[in-house]
Design an enzyme around this catalytic site. Structure first.
Site, PDB file in Angstrom:
ATOM      1  N   ASN A 185       0.866  -1.188   0.000  1.00  0.00           N
ATOM      2  CA  ASN A 185       0.000   0.000   0.000  1.00  0.00           C
ATOM      3  C   ASN A 185       0.901   1.235   0.000  1.00  0.00           C
ATOM      4  O   ASN A 185       1.463   1.595   1.030  1.00  0.00           O
ATOM      5  CB  ASN A 185      -0.884  -0.034   1.259  1.00  0.00           C
ATOM      6  CG  ASN A 185      -1.709   1.232   1.409  1.00  0.00           C
ATOM      7  OD1 ASN A 185      -1.831   2.026   0.474  1.00  0.00           O
ATOM      8  ND2 ASN A 185      -2.275   1.418   2.596  1.00  0.00           N
ATOM      9  N   TRP A 186       1.025   1.853  -1.157  1.00  0.00           N
ATOM     10  CA  TRP A 186       1.929   3.013  -1.274  1.00  0.00           C
ATOM     11  C   TRP A 186       1.362   4.261  -0.614  1.00  0.00           C
ATOM     12  O   TRP A 186       2.068   5.254  -0.443  1.00  0.00           O
ATOM     13  CB  TRP A 186       2.190   3.333  -2.747  1.00  0.00           C
ATOM     14  CG  TRP A 186       2.924   2.296  -3.517  1.00  0.00           C
ATOM     15  CD1 TRP A 186       3.228   1.013  -3.134  1.00  0.00           C
ATOM     16  CD2 TRP A 186       3.458   2.454  -4.838  1.00  0.00           C
ATOM     17  NE1 TRP A 186       3.907   0.364  -4.135  1.00  0.00           N
ATOM     18  CE2 TRP A 186       4.066   1.231  -5.198  1.00  0.00           C
ATOM     19  CE3 TRP A 186       3.473   3.505  -5.758  1.00  0.00           C
ATOM     20  CZ2 TRP A 186       4.684   1.033  -6.436  1.00  0.00           C
ATOM     21  CZ3 TRP A 186       4.088   3.311  -6.980  1.00  0.00           C
ATOM     22  CH2 TRP A 186       4.688   2.087  -7.313  1.00  0.00           C
ATOM     23  N   LYS A 187       0.085   4.262  -0.323  1.00  0.00           N
ATOM     24  CA  LYS A 187      -0.594   5.458   0.217  1.00  0.00           C
ATOM     25  C   LYS A 187      -0.360   6.649  -0.706  1.00  0.00           C
ATOM     26  O   LYS A 187      -0.231   6.478  -1.922  1.00  0.00           O
ATOM     27  CB  LYS A 187      -0.145   5.743   1.652  1.00  0.00           C
ATOM     28  CG  LYS A 187      -0.152   4.490   2.512  1.00  0.00           C
ATOM     29  CD  LYS A 187      -0.020   4.768   3.963  1.00  0.00           C
ATOM     30  CE  LYS A 187       0.113   3.464   4.723  1.00  0.00           C
ATOM     31  NZ  LYS A 187       0.023   3.628   6.149  1.00  0.00           N
ATOM     32  N   HIS A 189      -9.399   0.918   4.748  1.00  0.00           N
ATOM     33  CA  HIS A 189      -8.149   1.129   5.477  1.00  0.00           C
ATOM     34  C   HIS A 189      -8.440   2.052   6.662  1.00  0.00           C
ATOM     35  O   HIS A 189      -9.266   2.966   6.564  1.00  0.00           O
ATOM     36  CB  HIS A 189      -7.101   1.741   4.550  1.00  0.00           C
ATOM     37  CG  HIS A 189      -5.731   1.752   5.141  1.00  0.00           C
ATOM     38  ND1 HIS A 189      -5.343   2.693   6.063  1.00  0.00           N
ATOM     39  CD2 HIS A 189      -4.677   0.924   4.972  1.00  0.00           C
ATOM     40  CE1 HIS A 189      -4.098   2.433   6.431  1.00  0.00           C
ATOM     41  NE2 HIS A 189      -3.669   1.366   5.778  1.00  0.00           N
ATOM     42  N   GLU A 191      -6.946   4.511   7.784  1.00  0.00           N
ATOM     43  CA  GLU A 191      -6.777   5.947   7.487  1.00  0.00           C
ATOM     44  C   GLU A 191      -8.017   6.502   6.803  1.00  0.00           C
ATOM     45  O   GLU A 191      -8.374   7.665   6.999  1.00  0.00           O
ATOM     46  CB  GLU A 191      -5.518   6.149   6.620  1.00  0.00           C
ATOM     47  CG  GLU A 191      -4.256   5.935   7.453  1.00  0.00           C
ATOM     48  CD  GLU A 191      -3.055   5.441   6.659  1.00  0.00           C
ATOM     49  OE1 GLU A 191      -3.054   5.551   5.428  1.00  0.00           O
ATOM     50  OE2 GLU A 191      -2.109   4.929   7.300  1.00  0.00           O
ATOM     51  N   GLU A 200      -5.464  -5.250  10.430  1.00  0.00           N
ATOM     52  CA  GLU A 200      -4.449  -4.230  10.668  1.00  0.00           C
ATOM     53  C   GLU A 200      -4.762  -3.499  11.980  1.00  0.00           C
ATOM     54  O   GLU A 200      -5.578  -2.566  11.995  1.00  0.00           O
ATOM     55  CB  GLU A 200      -4.460  -3.205   9.532  1.00  0.00           C
ATOM     56  CG  GLU A 200      -4.154  -3.792   8.180  1.00  0.00           C
ATOM     57  CD  GLU A 200      -3.587  -2.731   7.251  1.00  0.00           C
ATOM     58  OE1 GLU A 200      -2.452  -2.894   6.819  1.00  0.00           O
ATOM     59  OE2 GLU A 200      -4.273  -1.725   6.996  1.00  0.00           O
ATOM     60  N   GLY A 233       2.239   2.154  10.709  1.00  0.00           N
ATOM     61  CA  GLY A 233       3.162   3.280  10.565  1.00  0.00           C
ATOM     62  C   GLY A 233       3.810   3.715  11.864  1.00  0.00           C
ATOM     63  O   GLY A 233       4.389   4.791  11.942  1.00  0.00           O
ATOM     64  N   SER A 249       3.357  -2.224  10.397  1.00  0.00           N
ATOM     65  CA  SER A 249       4.815  -2.232  10.619  1.00  0.00           C
ATOM     66  C   SER A 249       5.444  -3.583  10.316  1.00  0.00           C
ATOM     67  O   SER A 249       6.344  -4.031  11.038  1.00  0.00           O
ATOM     68  CB  SER A 249       5.133  -1.769  12.047  1.00  0.00           C
ATOM     69  OG  SER A 249       4.685  -0.440  12.227  1.00  0.00           O
ATOM     70  N   GLY A 296       4.863   1.299   4.689  1.00  0.00           N
ATOM     71  CA  GLY A 296       6.177   1.928   4.515  1.00  0.00           C
ATOM     72  C   GLY A 296       7.198   1.059   3.789  1.00  0.00           C
ATOM     73  O   GLY A 296       7.916   1.536   2.897  1.00  0.00           O
TER      74      GLY A 296
END
Ligand code: PEP
Length: 253
Positions: A9-11, A98, A100, A170, A176, A216, A238
């Site tokens: 997931n590059w966000k 997600h 976020e 998650e 993160g 992470s 990440g």
């Protein structure tokens, strides 16, 4: 045996050139060394680069996912991207729910249920995210939170539809933050989720359901997490932004 899946997931990261370089780096390694049998690798770049990604990955051992989709079919929804649009550029997967998006864009379970329906209608496999906040875990409510997210966002599907869905657990406190769930914490929740799928659908559905861990996950902890019996790979944030790290995680699956 269940397949494993590792999705990056590059966000909201990467310029066009950087995206091209990252996909080239991943493909170079896959072309030279292949990827482990039974493992599927997926990159989920920002929407603007999806067509670049599907073009580059075409005919290769790499799949492409989006990071979000509209719950609506088409029309006056400025700024949104529909499942039909994703299908038209040959996207294979789409991350849904997600944390976020739940936290910063107020995505409700009801909206997520609509997004899942739209993706399945357009032959795109949802990667449905669930997971608790730190407070939920400290209050020993983590199982209840995840159970409600699955019940309200996913369990309206038929058994046949459910067979196309990937679940990603998650824990929000691990995303993160550098704080990874222990393999035991991940296994406990994954087994719980699998039991929920069995109860709602069937043991066969539960046995076939891919459940990824995210939070992470890095080259140095991926192998231990993925060795848990109910952990079928990972959703990687990440560490998916560096080809060598992402490839190393794929090889740990
Ligand atoms: C994610 O955003 O899905 C994620 C798991 O991020 P990170 O790996 O950076 O914790």
């Amino acid at each position: 045996m269940r397949r494993k899946l590792v999705a990056g997931n590059w966000k909201m990261n990467m310029s066009f050139t950087e995206a091209d370089d990252l996909i080239s780096g991943i493909l170079e390694d896959i072309d030279s060394n292949g990827i482990p049998e039974n493992v599927e690798a997926v990159v989920c770049p920002p929407a603007l680069y999806l067509e670049l990604a599907t073009d580059m990955a075409s005919g290769k051992e790499l799949f492409v996912g989006a990071q979000n989709v509209s719950e609506y079919e088409n029309g006056a929804y400025t700024g949104e991207i529909s499942a039909a649009m994703l299908e038209s550029v040959e996207v294979d997967y789409c991350i849904i729910g997600h944390s976020e998006r739940r936290q910063y864009f107020d995505e409700s379970d009801e909206a997520l249920a609509g997004k899942v329906n739209m993706l399945l209608k357009h032959n795109i496999k949802p990667i449905f995210c669930c997971g608790e906040l730190l407070d939920d875990r400290e209050d020993d409510m983590h199982m209840d939170v995840v159970s409600t997210q699955l019940e309200d966002g996913l369990f309206h599907l038929t058994e046949e539809e459910m067979s196309k869905v990937v679940i990603a657990y998650e824990p929000v406190w691990a995303i993160g933050t550098g704080k990874t769930a222990t393999p035991e914490q991940a296994q406990e929740m994954h087994a719980f989720i699998r039991a929920l799928v069995a109860k709602k659908y069937s043991q066969a559905s539960a046995d076939a359901c891919m459940i990824l861990y995210g939070g992470s996950c890095k080259p140095d902890n991926a192998a231990e997490l993925f060795s848990q019996p109910d952990v079928d790979g990972g959703l990687i944030g990440g560490a998916s932004l560096k080809a060598t790290d992402f490839i190393s995680i794929i090889r740990s699956a």
